[in-house]
Design an enzyme around this catalytic site. Sequence first.
Site, mmCIF file in Angstrom:
data_model
loop_
_atom_site.group_PDB
_atom_site.id
_atom_site.type_symbol
_atom_site.label_atom_id
_atom_site.label_comp_id
_atom_site.label_asym_id
_atom_site.label_seq_id
_atom_site.Cartn_x
_atom_site.Cartn_y
_atom_site.Cartn_z
ATOM 1 N N GLU A 81 3.339 8.795 9.396
ATOM 2 C CA GLU A 81 2.090 9.556 9.529
ATOM 3 C C GLU A 81 1.998 10.409 10.787
ATOM 4 O OE1 GLU A 81 -1.298 7.011 8.990
ATOM 5 O OE2 GLU A 81 -0.756 6.517 6.931
ATOM 6 N N GLU A 137 2.370 2.845 1.719
ATOM 7 C CA GLU A 137 1.149 2.110 2.089
ATOM 8 C C GLU A 137 0.056 2.425 1.092
ATOM 9 O OE1 GLU A 137 -0.357 2.662 6.129
ATOM 10 O OE2 GLU A 137 1.685 2.600 6.912
#
Length: 452
Positions: free
Chosen positions: A167, A351
Amino acid sequence: MSHRVQFPADFLWGAATSAYQIEGSPLADGAGPSIWQRFAHTPGMMNNGDTGDVACDHYRRWKSDVALMRELGLKAYRFSISWSRVLPAGRGRVNAKGLDFYERLVDTLLENGIEPLATLFHWDLPAALDDRGGWLNPDIAPWFAEYANVLFNKLDGRVKKWATLNEPWVVTDGGYLHGALAPGHRSKFEAPIASHNLLRAHGAAVQAYRATGKHAIGIVVNLEPKYAATQSAEDLAAVKRADAYMNRQYLDPVYFGTYPAELREIFGEAWPEWPAEDFALIKQPIDYLGINYYTRNVTRYDPNHYPLKVGSVKQHATYTETGWEVFPQGLTDTLTWVRDRYGNPPVYITENGAAFYDPPVAENGVLDDPLRVSYQKKHLAAVADAIARGCDIRGYMAWSLLDNLEWSLGFSKRFGIVHVDFATQQRTIKASGRHYSQVIATNGAVLNGAEG
Ligand code: BGC
C-alpha cells in the site's frame, strides 16, 4: 448471490499480518529502530499511547502462532519482514539474528504445509534511513534493492511469492500528506516525491529479483472504488480525481509507465517533472498483483478538502468500527476494473476483512462475531463472482490472522479472525476463524446455501 460459488482447485487460502503490527520486541537481538518505533513513542501520536513494543508478542510466540495457522487449515500465510531487524541501519551490516527469525518462520511454515508470502516493506522504514530523508531521498531505490537482495539470496525458493511494497498510497497519504501515520509529515510538496521514490524502489527491487530470483514478485495496492454521489459535472470530476489519486497513482506507472493526468491537477505547483528514465525503472513486468480491499467511497465535490477537493457521502448501510461501509459489490467491481484496465493480471487478494466490536470470549471459549462472519461470506461471494466473470484470481488472504496494532488507532480496532487478549496473549479462534476454516476445507463450497 444467486449463483453457486466456485473457486479454482488450487486457490490459495490464507491470512495476513505485518511485522510492526504483531511482532513486538522491536529492538530485540540487535534490531534497529523503525519509524514506527519512533512515531509510537512520540506523545500524542497513538490512540491510548499504544505502541508495538509487545503487540501480539509474535516475535517470541511465532511457533505457537504457526500451530494456530495449521489448526485453522491455512494454505498460505502473508507476513512482512522488518527491514531494520535485518539491516539495523537500513543498509550495510546484516543482523544475522534478525534474518534468522524470518528463516525459522519460513521453514516452520513449510514444515506445516503453509506457503509463505513475504512482503518486504509494510511501512516500518528503518529510522536510520528516515534520518537521511527516507522516501524523499532518491537513493532509497538502491537502498531498498540492497535490502531486498539480502532476502532474495537467503530465502528465494523457500519463499516463492514476494511483494515489494504494501500500500504505497497509505505510506504517502498518511505519512507525507496528512501526517496521521509515520513519519507524520504534512506536505503537498513531499507526497508526490515520496510516491515516486516508492515506485522507483519497487522497480529497483523487481529488477534485482530478475537477476537472482526464480519465482514470483509483485506489488500490493489498496484499491477503493469511487462512485459518484450525483451525476453533476463537479461530482463526476471529483470521482476522477479521487480515483486517479488512490487507484491509478501506482498501477498506471507500473503497468503503463505514466502517471494519471489528474495528479498534476491535484498537486498543481507541487507536481514535479519526472525524468523519463524513471518510468523505465518503474515499469518492470511483475508476476502478480496483490489487492487489498476494504470498502468503497461515494464521492462528491468538496471545495474545502485539501488538496483533492473531494468529499464522501454516507449511505444507509452497515459501517465497520473504522467507519468503512460494508460494500462487497465494490470488490467485484474493483476486480473487473483491474481485469479490464490492466490486462487481467494474476491477482491475489492480499487483504480483506473488517474491524467490529467483539464481545468478550464466553466461558465455553466461544467468541461470536456475526458481523465479521457476514462480511467474510459476502466478500468471498464477491470474489467468486469476479472469478466467474473471468478475473484471474489466484488466492485470498484474510486480514487479519490476529487482532493487532491498528497503527495509530492502537489496539482499539480488532480485525482478527483470531482474538488476542493483550493482557495474557491468549489466542481464541473467533466464529469468523472457524467459518474461514470451513471455507478452506471445502474450497468455498460451504458458502453455497449459507446466508450472509
Ligand atoms: C494495511 C493493514 C491495516 C489494514 C486495516 C491496510 O491498510 O495494509 O496494515 O491494518 O489495512 O486498516
